[in-house]
Enzyme design. Structure first.
Site: not given
Ligand SMILES: [Zn+2]
Length: 429
Positions: A54, A56, A58, A88, A148, A175, A230, A308, A312
């Site tokens: 898991h 991200h 980006r 995502n 997610d 999720h 999660h 996770d 950002h």
């Molecule tokens: Zn999530």
């Protein structure tokens, strides 16, 4: 290029030498051969390279927060040799073409194997199924599907998705957030006394638990595989415990679950100062939940640790708490957090860490070249860990492009010192 790791403790056992050539482990024991590179590893623990279910990354869309290459570099620094990149992005990874593009960026970076997660539904809209089979049959070989950031909240859509991926042994990573009980975007603090006092919209544990309960029933009905992303509450642990006991009796359906490093250590009271660094979805929970998650990871009710990792950019995180983006960094300190929380307390030994951070995540995702035993003939995907190293986390030393690090200024014990992907060093601490 040959490599000799001298005197390492494989999974915490007696020290031994490990000889690698051509990206494969060739010999274990007292090795007399000479190598192009010799690493003195006395006092260090050797683990199979970690696998993150898991992450991200980006890219595409928010390359100012992270790219596949920067995320892979952060992963290598955390001891990871494989990461699954969540769907995502912008655009969403909901076609074979998009999945292959992420996979290729990972190959180009060469620092960790990057496996795209495919979206369950087109555009994460929760309505029409994405190109699940095409993504699976593509070169990216997608096996894990997730919306997610959003829950596949319509039970009919979830049922169809489970039926669909069953044909090729895929898994739906859910999720779990019932949006009518915990609305997306606004619900941002564990619902309780503190959320009332701070005036923050509550995210009750039951909004997770009802989806987990529903999904394990759908997994049983379809004979397919659901993976709980999660897990964050004691109630979820109870449902999982029941589900696993039933699955064992039936032998025909499967439920797995992951927990993040932050849900194993941080508690909801950190929100008292309205610091958006600690804003994450699902939210940090009270100490009782944290205790239950630790126990569940130790006894196997929760199968894996997944980061996770959610980078950002500054302009998205530095806002008033209610307006800031959800998520925190995770790749670089995950092993240290698990070491500090689970190993130092005796809840897991190093073989247990290898199980929850490498072997089992690789099995859940169906990855063949990762999460393998440290044994002759296996690919040399390895992480060397100094179990005694104690350090204070400095967010400015990160290889991630972002700085939303919840571990900044915290003292952790146990640290990755080297990572090898098929025998090639991808990180040197
Ligand atoms: Zn999530």
């Amino acid at each position: 290029m040959s490599l000799l790791i001298k005197g390492a403790s494989v999974l915490g056992a007696e020290p031994t030498d490990v000889y690698v050539d051509g990206g494969v482990i060739r010999e274990i024991g007292t090795v007399s051969a000479t190598a192009d590179e010799v690493v003195a590893a006395s006092g260090l623990v050797l683990l199979p390279g970690l696998v993150d279910l898991h992450t991200h990354l980006r890219q595409p869309g928010r390359e100012d927060a992270e790219t596949v290459a920067s995320g892979a570099a952060a992963a290598a620094a955390g001891g990871y040799t494989a990461v699954l990149a969540m769907a995502n992005t912008s655009p969403v990874t909901d076609t074979a073409e998009a999945a292959v593009s992420v996979w290729e960026l990972g190959r180009e970076a060469g620092l960790a194997d990057v496996f795209p997660v495919g979206a369950v539904t087109k555009g994460l809209a929760g309505e029409e199924l994405a190109e699940l089979a095409l993504m699976n049959r593509s070169r990216a070989g997608v096996t894990v599907f997730s919306d997610d950031g959003r829950c596949v909240s319509d039970p009919r859509v979830m049922r169809r998705a489970l039926e669909y991926v069953k044909a090729f042994g895929g898994v739906i990573s859910q999720h779990s957030q019932d949006p009518s009980l915990a609305p997306y975007g606004s619900a941002c603090c564990h619902e309780g006394e503190l959320s009332g006092r701070l005036g923050l919209p509550g995210w009750p544990g039951v909004a997770e638990e009802v989806i987990v309960a529903r999904d394990v029933m759908l997994a049983r009905h379809t004979g397919s595989r659901v993976h709980v992303a999660h897990a964050s509450t004691a109630g979820t642990v109870e449902v999982l415990r029941w589900a696993k006991a039933q699955a064992e009796k039936d032998g025909s359906w499967a439920v797995t679950a992951e927990v993040t490093p932050h849900h194993l250590l941080l508690t909801t009271d950190l929100l008292a100062g309205y610091d958006p660094t600690f804003k994450v979805n699902p939210p940090l929970r009270p100490a009782e939940d944290v205790e239950a998650l630790r126990a569940a990871l130790a006894d196997g009710t929760i199968d894996a640790v997944a980061t996770d990792h959610a980078p950002h950019a500054r302009q998205d995180k530095e806002h008033a708490f209610v307006d800031a983006a959800f998520g925190m960094l995770g790749l670089e300190e995950a092993l240290s957090v698990v070491s500090t929380v689970m190993v130092s307390s005796g809840l897991l030994d190093w073989a247990g860490v290898a199980r929850v951070m490498s072997t089992t995540p690789a099995r859940i995702a169906g990855l063949e070249g990762h999460g393998r035993p440290v044994a002759v003939g296996e690919p040399a995907n390895l992480a060397l860990v100094d179990p005694a190293a104690t350090y204070v986390v400095d967010r400015d030393r990160s290889l991630s492009l972002s700085r939303n690090n919840p571990w900044h200024d915290r003292k952790l014990t146990g640290r990755v010192v080297s990572t090898y992907l098929r025998g090639k060093q991808t990180y040197a601490g």
